[in-house]
Design a protein around this motif. Structure first.
Motif, PDB file in Angstrom:
ATOM      1  N   LEU A  22       0.834  -1.194   0.000  1.00 48.97           N
ATOM      2  CA  LEU A  22       0.000   0.000   0.000  1.00 48.97           C
ATOM      3  C   LEU A  22       0.867   1.241   0.000  1.00 48.97           C
ATOM      4  O   LEU A  22       2.023   1.220   0.402  1.00 48.97           O
ATOM      5  N   ALA A  23       0.288   2.364  -0.447  1.00 46.60           N
ATOM      6  CA  ALA A  23       1.001   3.629  -0.458  1.00 46.60           C
ATOM      7  C   ALA A  23       1.433   3.972   0.957  1.00 46.60           C
ATOM      8  O   ALA A  23       0.731   3.747   1.919  1.00 46.60           O
ATOM      9  N   GLY A  24       2.633   4.537   1.037  1.00 49.02           N
ATOM     10  CA  GLY A  24       3.142   4.939   2.336  1.00 49.02           C
ATOM     11  C   GLY A  24       4.165   3.963   2.871  1.00 49.02           C
ATOM     12  O   GLY A  24       4.929   4.301   3.766  1.00 49.02           O
ATOM     13  N   GLN A  25       4.224   2.737   2.348  1.00 47.69           N
ATOM     14  CA  GLN A  25       5.223   1.785   2.785  1.00 47.69           C
ATOM     15  C   GLN A  25       6.465   1.934   1.928  1.00 47.69           C
ATOM     16  O   GLN A  25       6.448   2.491   0.841  1.00 47.69           O
ATOM     17  N   ALA A  26       7.579   1.397   2.416  1.00 45.31           N
ATOM     18  CA  ALA A  26       8.833   1.487   1.681  1.00 45.31           C
ATOM     19  C   ALA A  26       8.728   0.705   0.384  1.00 45.31           C
ATOM     20  O   ALA A  26       8.081  -0.318   0.289  1.00 45.31           O
ATOM     21  N   ALA A  27       9.372   1.216  -0.656  1.00 48.72           N
ATOM     22  CA  ALA A  27       9.324   0.558  -1.957  1.00 48.72           C
ATOM     23  C   ALA A  27      10.653   0.715  -2.657  1.00 48.72           C
ATOM     24  O   ALA A  27      11.314   1.733  -2.523  1.00 48.72           O
ATOM     25  N   ASP A  28      11.035  -0.313  -3.383  1.00 47.91           N
ATOM     26  CA  ASP A  28      12.254  -0.236  -4.174  1.00 47.91           C
ATOM     27  C   ASP A  28      11.967   0.497  -5.470  1.00 47.91           C
ATOM     28  O   ASP A  28      10.887   0.388  -6.026  1.00 47.91           O
ATOM     29  N   ALA A  29      12.946   1.226  -5.953  1.00 45.27           N
ATOM     30  CA  ALA A  29      12.783   1.962  -7.198  1.00 45.27           C
ATOM     31  C   ALA A  29      12.726   0.990  -8.368  1.00 45.27           C
ATOM     32  O   ALA A  29      13.316  -0.094  -8.329  1.00 45.27           O
ATOM     33  N   PRO A  30      12.001   1.334  -9.444  1.00 47.41           N
ATOM     34  CA  PRO A  30      11.984   0.477 -10.631  1.00 47.41           C
ATOM     35  C   PRO A  30      13.384   0.363 -11.226  1.00 47.41           C
ATOM     36  O   PRO A  30      14.209   1.263 -11.090  1.00 47.41           O
ATOM     37  N   LYS A  31      13.627  -0.729 -11.908  1.00 46.56           N
ATOM     38  CA  LYS A  31      14.959  -1.020 -12.445  1.00 46.56           C
ATOM     39  C   LYS A  31      14.929  -0.977 -13.971  1.00 46.56           C
ATOM     40  O   LYS A  31      14.052  -1.569 -14.602  1.00 46.56           O
ATOM     41  N   PHE A  32      15.884  -0.286 -14.568  1.00 47.11           N
ATOM     42  CA  PHE A  32      15.989  -0.227 -16.028  1.00 47.11           C
ATOM     43  C   PHE A  32      16.654  -1.508 -16.518  1.00 47.11           C
ATOM     44  O   PHE A  32      17.709  -1.906 -16.028  1.00 47.11           O
ATOM     45  N   VAL A  33      16.050  -2.169 -17.502  1.00 47.26           N
ATOM     46  CA  VAL A  33      16.569  -3.429 -18.017  1.00 47.26           C
ATOM     47  C   VAL A  33      16.679  -3.367 -19.537  1.00 47.26           C
ATOM     48  O   VAL A  33      15.904  -2.678 -20.201  1.00 47.26           O
ATOM     49  N   VAL A  34      17.659  -4.071 -20.070  1.00 48.47           N
ATOM     50  CA  VAL A  34      17.816  -4.230 -21.517  1.00 48.47           C
ATOM     51  C   VAL A  34      17.580  -5.703 -21.821  1.00 48.47           C
ATOM     52  O   VAL A  34      18.472  -6.534 -21.643  1.00 48.47           O
ATOM     53  N   ILE A  88       1.805   3.895 -33.607  1.00 50.97           N
ATOM     54  CA  ILE A  88       2.931   2.973 -33.649  1.00 50.97           C
ATOM     55  C   ILE A  88       4.081   3.565 -32.843  1.00 50.97           C
ATOM     56  O   ILE A  88       4.410   4.743 -32.976  1.00 50.97           O
ATOM     57  N   SER A  89       4.689   2.733 -32.010  1.00 50.64           N
ATOM     58  CA  SER A  89       5.885   3.146 -31.279  1.00 50.64           C
ATOM     59  C   SER A  89       6.877   1.998 -31.265  1.00 50.64           C
ATOM     60  O   SER A  89       6.491   0.824 -31.207  1.00 50.64           O
ATOM     61  N   ILE A  90       8.155   2.337 -31.340  1.00 53.06           N
ATOM     62  CA  ILE A  90       9.233   1.354 -31.284  1.00 53.06           C
ATOM     63  C   ILE A  90      10.166   1.745 -30.150  1.00 53.06           C
ATOM     64  O   ILE A  90      10.792   2.809 -30.189  1.00 53.06           O
ATOM     65  N   THR A  91      10.231   0.904 -29.136  1.00 52.83           N
ATOM     66  CA  THR A  91      11.082   1.173 -27.982  1.00 52.83           C
ATOM     67  C   THR A  91      12.376   0.399 -28.138  1.00 52.83           C
ATOM     68  O   THR A  91      12.364  -0.818 -28.309  1.00 52.83           O
ATOM     69  N   ARG A  92      13.489   1.122 -28.076  1.00 55.30           N
ATOM     70  CA  ARG A  92      14.817   0.519 -28.188  1.00 55.30           C
ATOM     71  C   ARG A  92      15.516   0.663 -26.833  1.00 55.30           C
ATOM     72  O   ARG A  92      16.100   1.698 -26.531  1.00 55.30           O
ATOM     73  N   CYS A  93      15.432  -0.404 -26.046  1.00 58.48           N
ATOM     74  CA  CYS A  93      15.992  -0.334 -24.702  1.00 58.48           C
ATOM     75  C   CYS A  93      17.512  -0.157 -24.737  1.00 58.48           C
ATOM     76  O   CYS A  93      18.074   0.521 -23.870  1.00 58.48           O
ATOM     77  N   ASP A  94      18.179  -0.773 -25.728  1.00 61.71           N
ATOM     78  CA  ASP A  94      19.629  -0.659 -25.795  1.00 61.71           C
ATOM     79  C   ASP A  94      20.079   0.759 -26.152  1.00 61.71           C
ATOM     80  O   ASP A  94      21.196   1.164 -25.821  1.00 61.71           O
ATOM     81  N   LEU A 191       7.177 -11.946 -20.093  1.00 60.47           N
ATOM     82  CA  LEU A 191       7.701 -11.121 -21.170  1.00 60.47           C
ATOM     83  C   LEU A 191       8.468  -9.951 -20.565  1.00 60.47           C
ATOM     84  O   LEU A 191       8.291  -9.629 -19.391  1.00 60.47           O
ATOM     85  N   PRO A 192       9.320  -9.300 -21.337  1.00 62.74           N
ATOM     86  CA  PRO A 192      10.055  -8.156 -20.799  1.00 62.74           C
ATOM     87  C   PRO A 192       9.110  -7.023 -20.428  1.00 62.74           C
ATOM     88  O   PRO A 192       8.043  -6.875 -21.019  1.00 62.74           O
ATOM     89  N   PRO A 193       9.479  -6.201 -19.460  1.00 63.34           N
ATOM     90  CA  PRO A 193       8.602  -5.105 -19.033  1.00 63.34           C
ATOM     91  C   PRO A 193       8.464  -4.060 -20.121  1.00 63.34           C
ATOM     92  O   PRO A 193       9.392  -3.830 -20.903  1.00 63.34           O
ATOM     93  N   PRO A 194       7.302  -3.401 -20.228  1.00 63.52           N
ATOM     94  CA  PRO A 194       7.125  -2.352 -21.235  1.00 63.52           C
ATOM     95  C   PRO A 194       8.003  -1.151 -20.940  1.00 63.52           C
ATOM     96  O   PRO A 194       8.247  -0.808 -19.780  1.00 63.52           O
ATOM     97  N   ASN A 195       8.500  -0.518 -22.004  1.00 64.32           N
ATOM     98  CA  ASN A 195       9.315   0.690 -21.881  1.00 64.32           C
ATOM     99  C   ASN A 195      10.594   0.471 -21.087  1.00 64.32           C
ATOM    100  O   ASN A 195      11.164   1.409 -20.538  1.00 64.32           O
TER     101      ASN A 195
END
Length: 225
Positions: A22-34, A88-94, A191-195
């Protein structure tokens, strides 16, 4: 109390599984992945059993570190507008950027992939500076229970697992929400995470309710998983 069953042959989940607090509890930041995943195409078509409704088609194509997403909107020919529109969108994680294509105008633009960890830090600081609304309405408890049945099947080069998810809503007298059970049975693949951003364990989920002045207090929602 109503009970709803939804059964799917193949249900595809984009992103890794993560527990929710729930909001207000500690949370880890999202991680960027390729990611580096095998080639895969997923096509979803949504339609409504109503006259003159728009048909939406979503196409997801994965190739290594690239993700191509296309949305196609087919309007009924009875409307005096363009019958087909697409996004249409093309996301290039690399390359850490996203290309946005305008097929009709034959133009494109590119945007950098923003740092979600920095944005989350900014939201936390902003939340501390403003008073949070007090939920004083009737209590509503939403419980989500996911069970892996242990069944497996091969989907191309991916292994799918069967999961049954039950969402139970219990509402106190006077609540706007209604008591109900919703059961979703489907096959899932990872599947890999979006964006290119993976929501890590403990990513914050917030429930926000807005109401006009003088209205009845909103339900006090409690979420359990």
């Amino acid at each position: 109390m109503s009970r709803i069953w939804i059964s799917g042959l193949i249900v595809l989940v984009v992103g890794a599984a993560a527990s929710i607090r729930l909001a207000g509890q500690a949370a880890d930041a999202p991680k960027f992945v390729v990611p580096d995943v095998p080639d895969l195409s997923i096509k979803i078509r949504r339609s409504f059993d109503r006259r003159d409704s728009t048909v939406t088609t979503e196409i997801l194509r994965l190739k290594g570190a690239w993700q191509r997403r296309e949305q196609i909107f087919d309007s009924p020919r009875t409307l005096p507008t363009v019958n087909r529109q697409s996004q249409i969108s093309i996301t290039r994680c690399d390359e850490r950027r996203t290309l946005v294509l305008n097929e009709h105008a034959r133009t494109f633009a590119w945007l950098p992939i923003e740092d979600l960890a920095e944005r989350l830090r900014w939201f936390r600081l902003a939340a501390r500076r403003r008073p949070q609304p007090v939920q004083t309405g009737p209590e509503v408890t939403i419980t989500v229970d996911s069970v892996d049945t242990g069944e497996r099947r091969q989907v191309g080069r991916y292994t799918a697992r069967r999961v049954i998810t039950t969402t139970t809503t219990r509402a106190a007298p006077g609540a706007k929400a209604h008591a109900r059970d919703a059961v979703v049975a489907g096959w899932y693949i990872d599947l890999p995470p979006p964006n290119c951003w993976e929501r890590r364990n403990g990513f914050v989920t917030r429930f926000m309710t807005t109401m006009p002045i003088g209205a009845v207090a909103p339900d006090h929602v409690r979420f359990e998983r």
